[in-house]
Design a protein around this motif. Structure first.
Motif, PDB file in Angstrom:
ATOM      1  N   HIS A 138       0.665  -1.147   0.374  1.00 12.81           N
ATOM      2  CA  HIS A 138      -0.595  -0.542   0.075  1.00 12.81           C
ATOM      3  C   HIS A 138       0.961   1.143   0.211  1.00 12.81           C
ATOM      4  O   HIS A 138       2.018   1.165   1.038  1.00 12.81           O
ATOM      5  CB  HIS A 138      -0.516   0.032   1.786  1.00 12.81           C
ATOM      6  N   ARG A 139       0.763   2.342  -0.968  1.00 12.81           N
ATOM      7  CA  ARG A 139       1.236   3.568  -1.442  1.00 12.81           C
ATOM      8  C   ARG A 139       2.458   3.313  -1.030  1.00 12.81           C
ATOM      9  O   ARG A 139       3.506   4.303  -0.455  1.00 12.81           O
ATOM     10  CB  ARG A 139       1.317   4.211  -0.263  1.00 12.81           C
ATOM     11  N   SER A 140       3.016   2.261  -1.777  1.00  8.81           N
ATOM     12  CA  SER A 140       4.942   1.873  -1.394  1.00  8.81           C
ATOM     13  C   SER A 140       5.261   2.798  -2.629  1.00  8.81           C
ATOM     14  O   SER A 140       6.758   3.620  -1.691  1.00  8.81           O
ATOM     15  CB  SER A 140       4.956   0.447  -3.080  1.00  8.81           C
ATOM     16  N   ASP A 141       4.658   3.546  -3.192  1.00 14.41           N
ATOM     17  CA  ASP A 141       5.634   4.785  -3.762  1.00 14.41           C
ATOM     18  C   ASP A 141       5.568   5.761  -2.565  1.00 14.41           C
ATOM     19  O   ASP A 141       6.863   7.056  -3.127  1.00 14.41           O
ATOM     20  CB  ASP A 141       5.288   5.944  -4.807  1.00 14.41           C
ATOM     21  N   GLU A 142       4.797   6.126  -1.480  1.00 11.39           N
ATOM     22  CA  GLU A 142       5.583   6.806  -0.355  1.00 11.39           C
ATOM     23  C   GLU A 142       6.469   6.332   0.980  1.00 11.39           C
ATOM     24  O   GLU A 142       6.938   7.425   1.718  1.00 11.39           O
ATOM     25  CB  GLU A 142       4.290   7.237   0.311  1.00 11.39           C
ATOM     26  N   ILE A 143       7.271   4.862  -0.020  1.00  7.30           N
ATOM     27  CA  ILE A 143       7.816   4.757   1.634  1.00  7.30           C
ATOM     28  C   ILE A 143       9.342   4.850   1.137  1.00  7.30           C
ATOM     29  O   ILE A 143       9.932   4.216  -0.007  1.00  7.30           O
ATOM     30  CB  ILE A 143       8.015   3.011   2.032  1.00  7.30           C
ATOM     31  N   LEU A 144       9.618   5.181   2.691  1.00  4.38           N
ATOM     32  CA  LEU A 144      11.079   5.742   2.310  1.00  4.38           C
ATOM     33  C   LEU A 144      12.525   4.620   3.344  1.00  4.38           C
ATOM     34  O   LEU A 144      11.956   3.937   3.808  1.00  4.38           O
ATOM     35  CB  LEU A 144      11.856   7.358   2.498  1.00  4.38           C
ATOM     36  N   LEU A 145      13.204   3.861   1.836  1.00  5.67           N
ATOM     37  CA  LEU A 145      14.663   2.842   2.754  1.00  5.67           C
ATOM     38  C   LEU A 145      15.224   4.132   2.663  1.00  5.67           C
ATOM     39  O   LEU A 145      16.494   4.256   1.827  1.00  5.67           O
ATOM     40  CB  LEU A 145      14.726   2.098   1.639  1.00  5.67           C
ATOM     41  N   HIS A 146      16.122   4.489   4.323  1.00  9.15           N
ATOM     42  CA  HIS A 146      17.388   4.355   3.903  1.00  9.15           C
ATOM     43  C   HIS A 146      18.338   3.595   4.862  1.00  9.15           C
ATOM     44  O   HIS A 146      18.023   3.220   5.517  1.00  9.15           O
ATOM     45  CB  HIS A 146      17.001   5.883   6.190  1.00  9.15           C
ATOM     46  N   SER A 147      19.438   4.280   4.319  1.00  8.11           N
ATOM     47  CA  SER A 147      20.903   3.461   4.991  1.00  8.11           C
ATOM     48  C   SER A 147      21.888   4.000   4.853  1.00  8.11           C
ATOM     49  O   SER A 147      22.428   5.499   5.337  1.00  8.11           O
ATOM     50  CB  SER A 147      21.233   2.134   3.061  1.00  8.11           C
ATOM     51  N   THR A 190      29.226   9.601   8.390  1.00  5.68           N
ATOM     52  CA  THR A 190      28.101   8.433   7.841  1.00  5.68           C
ATOM     53  C   THR A 190      26.938   9.718   6.875  1.00  5.68           C
ATOM     54  O   THR A 190      26.376  10.908   7.630  1.00  5.68           O
ATOM     55  CB  THR A 190      27.664   7.443   8.318  1.00  5.68           C
ATOM     56  N   ASP A 191      27.306   9.225   5.760  1.00  2.99           N
ATOM     57  CA  ASP A 191      25.318   9.789   5.147  1.00  2.99           C
ATOM     58  C   ASP A 191      24.209   9.096   5.890  1.00  2.99           C
ATOM     59  O   ASP A 191      24.124   8.224   5.467  1.00  2.99           O
ATOM     60  CB  ASP A 191      25.626  10.523   3.337  1.00  2.99           C
ATOM     61  N   VAL A 192      23.241   9.850   5.232  1.00  2.52           N
ATOM     62  CA  VAL A 192      21.965   8.790   5.260  1.00  2.52           C
ATOM     63  C   VAL A 192      21.258   8.810   3.977  1.00  2.52           C
ATOM     64  O   VAL A 192      20.795   9.882   3.709  1.00  2.52           O
ATOM     65  CB  VAL A 192      21.411   9.776   6.134  1.00  2.52           C
ATOM     66  N   HIS A 193      21.836   7.363   3.604  1.00  2.25           N
ATOM     67  CA  HIS A 193      21.345   7.595   2.114  1.00  2.25           C
ATOM     68  C   HIS A 193      19.821   6.990   1.943  1.00  2.25           C
ATOM     69  O   HIS A 193      18.846   6.027   2.929  1.00  2.25           O
ATOM     70  CB  HIS A 193      22.188   6.220   1.409  1.00  2.25           C
ATOM     71  N   THR A 194      18.859   7.825   0.830  1.00  4.30           N
ATOM     72  CA  THR A 194      17.871   7.578   0.726  1.00  4.30           C
ATOM     73  C   THR A 194      17.249   7.244  -0.425  1.00  4.30           C
ATOM     74  O   THR A 194      17.718   7.882  -1.425  1.00  4.30           O
ATOM     75  CB  THR A 194      16.917   8.543   2.023  1.00  4.30           C
ATOM     76  N   GLN A 195      16.367   6.281  -0.263  1.00  9.09           N
ATOM     77  CA  GLN A 195      15.620   6.047  -2.093  1.00  9.09           C
ATOM     78  C   GLN A 195      14.146   5.514  -1.614  1.00  9.09           C
ATOM     79  O   GLN A 195      13.913   4.768  -0.294  1.00  9.09           O
ATOM     80  CB  GLN A 195      16.689   4.987  -2.767  1.00  9.09           C
ATOM     81  N   PRO A 196      13.186   5.835  -2.673  1.00  6.51           N
ATOM     82  CA  PRO A 196      11.936   4.913  -1.765  1.00  6.51           C
ATOM     83  C   PRO A 196      12.242   3.478  -2.477  1.00  6.51           C
ATOM     84  O   PRO A 196      13.486   3.096  -2.767  1.00  6.51           O
ATOM     85  CB  PRO A 196      11.149   5.857  -3.728  1.00  6.51           C
ATOM     86  N   ALA A 197      10.991   3.310  -1.828  1.00  5.91           N
ATOM     87  CA  ALA A 197      10.787   1.833  -1.362  1.00  5.91           C
ATOM     88  C   ALA A 197      10.163   1.206  -3.426  1.00  5.91           C
ATOM     89  O   ALA A 197      10.897  -0.007  -3.072  1.00  5.91           O
ATOM     90  CB  ALA A 197      10.109   1.308  -0.338  1.00  5.91           C
ATOM     91  N   ALA A 198       9.445   1.855  -3.747  1.00  9.11           N
ATOM     92  CA  ALA A 198       8.694   1.102  -5.200  1.00  9.11           C
ATOM     93  C   ALA A 198      10.400   1.387  -6.200  1.00  9.11           C
ATOM     94  O   ALA A 198      10.523   2.165  -6.112  1.00  9.11           O
ATOM     95  CB  ALA A 198       7.697   2.057  -5.441  1.00  9.11           C
TER      96      ALA A 198
END
Length: 179
Positions: free
Chosen positions: A123-132, A171-179
């Motif tokens: 649900h709403r996968s385009d709004e979920i963010l993955l941080h590393s 460190t940098d916080v790397h962010t990408q969309p989950a979708a």
């Protein structure tokens, strides 16, 4: 006899310039015997990076219906569902349905974490963010982890300057969309 959780404490000075959050926190974390230091530290980092009124740790690995970290508003409504590690698509779907925002923080390779989500119903996968974080950051920090910790976390332009028990890391916080 079952082995219980190990308690860790963190006296945190948080300065998140990006969000205008400046707090002195006393954070107690129970590390389950099946949980790695890297996973626990990632939970603490997620807590700091998402800190706001109403944030809390869940019951941990035994709480199958809650994320690792969550945020509730004053009415008790779930505002943020924050997963740690490599959650499956079903957990992200559940979190995205129940909360206004869903985030994932991982200490693993983000491409490998996100790969199993491809083509799955979220649900709403385009709004979920993955941080590393930068490779090796979490492992380096866990090397100086103690049961009682003093930690300073400064965040500016999504770069973390961390001082843990008088040892400095960045460190940098790397962010990408989950979708």
């Amino acid at each position: 006899m079952a082995v219980g959780a190990t308690m860790y404490t963190f006296a945190v000075q948080l300065a998140d310039v990006d969000r205008g959050v400046y707090e002195d926190l006393s954070v107690r974390v129970a590390r389950h015997p099946s949980e790695t230091d890297a996973f626990m530290l990632t939970r603490v980092m997620a807590y700091c990076l998402e800190y706001e009124e109403g944030i809390a740790f869940s019951e941990g690995v035994s709480a199958t219906d809650e994320p690792a970290v969550l945020v509730r508003d004053l009415t008790g409504a779930l505002v943020a569902w924050i997963e740690v590690g490599a959650p499956d698509a079903a957990r992200l779907h559940t979190g995205s349905v129940q909360a206004e925002r869903t985030r994932v923080y991982t200490h693993r390779d983000p491409a490998k974490v996100a790969a199993p989500w491809a083509g799955k119903r979220i649900h709403r996968s385009d709004e979920i963010l993955l941080h590393s974080f930068d490779p090796g950051f979490v492992d380096a920090v866990t090397a100086v982890l103690e049961r009682r910790n003093t930690m300073t976390v400064s965040i500016t332009e999504r770069r973390i300057y961390l001082d843990l028990n008088a040892t400095s890391f960045e460190t940098d916080v790397h962010t990408q969309p989950a979708a």
